[in-house]
Design a protein around this motif. Structure first.
Motif, PDB file in Angstrom:
ATOM      1  N   VAL A  47      96.368  36.037 -23.253  1.00 47.41           N
ATOM      2  CA  VAL A  47      96.979  37.350 -23.029  1.00 47.41           C
ATOM      3  C   VAL A  47      97.902  37.245 -21.826  1.00 47.41           C
ATOM      4  O   VAL A  47      97.497  36.777 -20.761  1.00 47.41           O
ATOM      5  N   PHE A  54      88.984  45.557 -26.263  1.00 49.11           N
ATOM      6  CA  PHE A  54      89.351  44.941 -24.985  1.00 49.11           C
ATOM      7  C   PHE A  54      89.096  43.431 -24.968  1.00 49.11           C
ATOM      8  O   PHE A  54      89.298  42.789 -23.932  1.00 49.11           O
ATOM      9  N   GLN A  56      90.333  30.782 -27.138  1.00 49.04           N
ATOM     10  CA  GLN A  56      90.543  32.202 -26.860  1.00 49.04           C
ATOM     11  C   GLN A  56      92.036  32.516 -26.781  1.00 49.04           C
ATOM     12  O   GLN A  56      92.813  31.769 -26.171  1.00 49.04           O
ATOM     13  N   ALA A 116      87.345  40.856 -15.673  1.00 44.09           N
ATOM     14  CA  ALA A 116      88.259  41.647 -16.493  1.00 44.09           C
ATOM     15  C   ALA A 116      89.681  41.479 -15.968  1.00 44.09           C
ATOM     16  O   ALA A 116      89.911  40.930 -14.888  1.00 44.09           O
ATOM     17  N   TYR A 145      87.189  39.487 -20.094  1.00 42.93           N
ATOM     18  CA  TYR A 145      87.180  38.042 -20.300  1.00 42.93           C
ATOM     19  C   TYR A 145      85.774  37.477 -20.438  1.00 42.93           C
ATOM     20  O   TYR A 145      85.499  36.651 -21.296  1.00 42.93           O
ATOM     21  N   PRO A 198      89.822  39.519 -25.985  1.00 41.28           N
ATOM     22  CA  PRO A 198      90.770  38.585 -26.578  1.00 41.28           C
ATOM     23  C   PRO A 198      90.107  37.934 -27.806  1.00 41.28           C
ATOM     24  O   PRO A 198      88.908  37.656 -27.785  1.00 41.28           O
ATOM     25  N   ASP A 252      92.726  38.861 -11.510  1.00 37.51           N
ATOM     26  CA  ASP A 252      91.615  39.357 -12.319  1.00 37.51           C
ATOM     27  C   ASP A 252      90.721  40.248 -11.472  1.00 37.51           C
ATOM     28  O   ASP A 252      90.698  40.144 -10.236  1.00 37.51           O
ATOM     29  N   SER A 258      96.721  43.342 -18.920  1.00 36.77           N
ATOM     30  CA  SER A 258      97.825  42.618 -19.558  1.00 36.77           C
ATOM     31  C   SER A 258      99.161  43.124 -19.026  1.00 36.77           C
ATOM     32  O   SER A 258      99.251  44.148 -18.347  1.00 36.77           O
ATOM     33  N   LYS A 301      97.308  46.846 -20.833  1.00 42.11           N
ATOM     34  CA  LYS A 301      96.054  46.933 -21.591  1.00 42.11           C
ATOM     35  C   LYS A 301      94.942  46.209 -20.841  1.00 42.11           C
ATOM     36  O   LYS A 301      95.129  45.104 -20.332  1.00 42.11           O
ATOM     37  N   TYR A 302      93.758  46.823 -20.794  1.00 44.57           N
ATOM     38  CA  TYR A 302      92.617  46.183 -20.147  1.00 44.57           C
ATOM     39  C   TYR A 302      92.062  45.063 -21.027  1.00 44.57           C
ATOM     40  O   TYR A 302      92.086  45.140 -22.267  1.00 44.57           O
ATOM     41  N   ILE A 303      91.533  44.015 -20.376  1.00 46.15           N
ATOM     42  CA  ILE A 303      90.937  42.882 -21.078  1.00 46.15           C
ATOM     43  C   ILE A 303      89.594  42.566 -20.448  1.00 46.15           C
ATOM     44  O   ILE A 303      89.460  42.576 -19.215  1.00 46.15           O
TER      45      ILE A 303
END
Length: 358
Positions: free
Chosen positions: A219, A136, A216, A307, A318, A138, A230, A310, A314-316
């Motif tokens: 995304v 998850f 970074q 977090a 941060y 980046p 977010d 995308s 998809k979860y990210i």
């Protein structure tokens, strides 16, 4: 100074560690400290706000807030049963007086939690070793020299540049490499165009290296009503382990670099986006991240996670913040205060941190 006699006081004494300003005044989040004191008193305890310089061998000097009088009083009192680290700046945390204060409480087995601010790159390295959380994150590198940053930009075409010790979205830039090798740099308020990467690096090398920037992967985010958003997830340690206390949504408006309200973002209700999948994901990352932080750095009783989602679902993850700002959602902030105070009481009663993570 007024000496506080606690002989007849059966409740715990909670220490809140703050900082000292230019004119020797105590600096920190005063409204937050007042709310904590009100809730602590309701539960039979009392809190004192103090600084690293205020510690003596058997007493500390500090200030106590009296809600009935809406007044702060300078006092001298015994050593607290637990200490909540709310030192407001990284600069103060790097001082010898802070390090000595931390060691003072360690030597006396006094629970000291939220031991430090987090470094973005150190955090990335820690989480990237977790078999679940790594997917998850980046891709992130530390900016140390020109060639590695150029290769990173060539690979992803669009990246973010962030100060490793930054907060509130300050100092973040978006960098884009065009097909003709032109480099476009977006800030919160404007953009700069460079004929090539060399021209960009010549201007920005010194500030990026001096301020310990990271790069970074960008995304492409999911949108809500045409704007990126977010998740802000507040987490605490409870008797059931690390759990989600509340979730808010921050959405960008005038710019797409950051969703922080202080930099033009806005707040929208989580209920409008909430799903069972979101809730389950947040619960999972909070539990895993809390355990990792505590194992690697010391006990974190409170933290927040930034977090996202995308464009392809998809979860990210941060960022994680070890000293969360106030949540503008009143219900979340009230629950935060109650949950923290229950944690204070639990730690003071047991006189130790969970799993002895001192």
């Amino acid at each position: 100074m007024t000496y506080v006699d606690l002989k007849n006081h059966t409740g715990p004494l909670i220490g809140i560690l703050a900082g000292r300003g230019k004119h020797q005044s105590i600096i920190g989040n005063g409204p937050f400290f007042r709310e904590l004191q009100r809730e602590i008193i309701k539960n039979g305890g009392i809190s004192v706000v103090f600084t690293p310089e205020d510690i003596k061998e058997t007493t500390i000097a500090g200030v106590i807030y009296t809600p009935e009088l809406d007044k702060w009083t300078a006092i001298t009192c015994p050593i607290p049963h637990i200490v909540f680290n709310r030192v407001p700046t990284r600069k103060i945390e790097s001082t010898e007086s802070f390090k000595e204060a931390f060691q003072f409480f360690q030597n006396r087995n006094i629970p000291f939690f939220n031991p430090r601010f987090l470094d973005k790159f150190t955090l990335f390295e820690m989480l990237s070793h977790d078999s679940i959380l790594q997917s998850f994150l980046p891709m992130t590198i530390k900016i140390t020299e020109r060639d590695s940053l150029f290769r990173f930009l060539e690979r992803y075409k669009t990246i973010y540049l962030k100060p490793s010790h930054g907060a509130k979205g300050i100092g973040i830039y978006k960098l884009c490499l065009q097909k003709n090798q032109t480099v476009i740099m977006h800030s919160l308020y404007d953009e700069h165009v460079y004929k090539d990467f060399q021209a960009f690096w010549k201007e920005w090398e010194h500030p990026f290296l001096k301020k310990n920037y990271i790069a970074q992967e960008s995304v492409k985010p999911a949108l809500f009503e045409g704007k990126r958003y977010d998740f802000r997830i507040l987490a605490h340690y409870t008797e059931k382990g690390f759990q989600v206390t509340g979730t808010g949504i921050r959405q960008s408006r005038e710019q797409e670099i950051t969703t922080h309200v202080l930099n033009g973002g806005c707040m929208i209700p989580y209920e409008g986006i909430q799903t069972e999948e979101h809730d389950q994901f947040f619960a999972m990352i909070v539990e895993r991240a809390g355990k990792i932080l505590t194992k690697k750095l010391g006990f974190f009783g409170e933290f927040s996670i930034d977090a996202g989602l995308s464009e392809d679902g998809k979860y990210i993850i941060y960022e994680i913040n070890s000293k969360p700002m106030r949540f503008d959602e009143i219900n979340i902030e009230k629950k935060r205060i109650r949950t923290l105070v229950q944690l204070f009481l639990q730690l003071a009663k047991n006189n130790c941190l969970p799993d002895n993570k001192r």
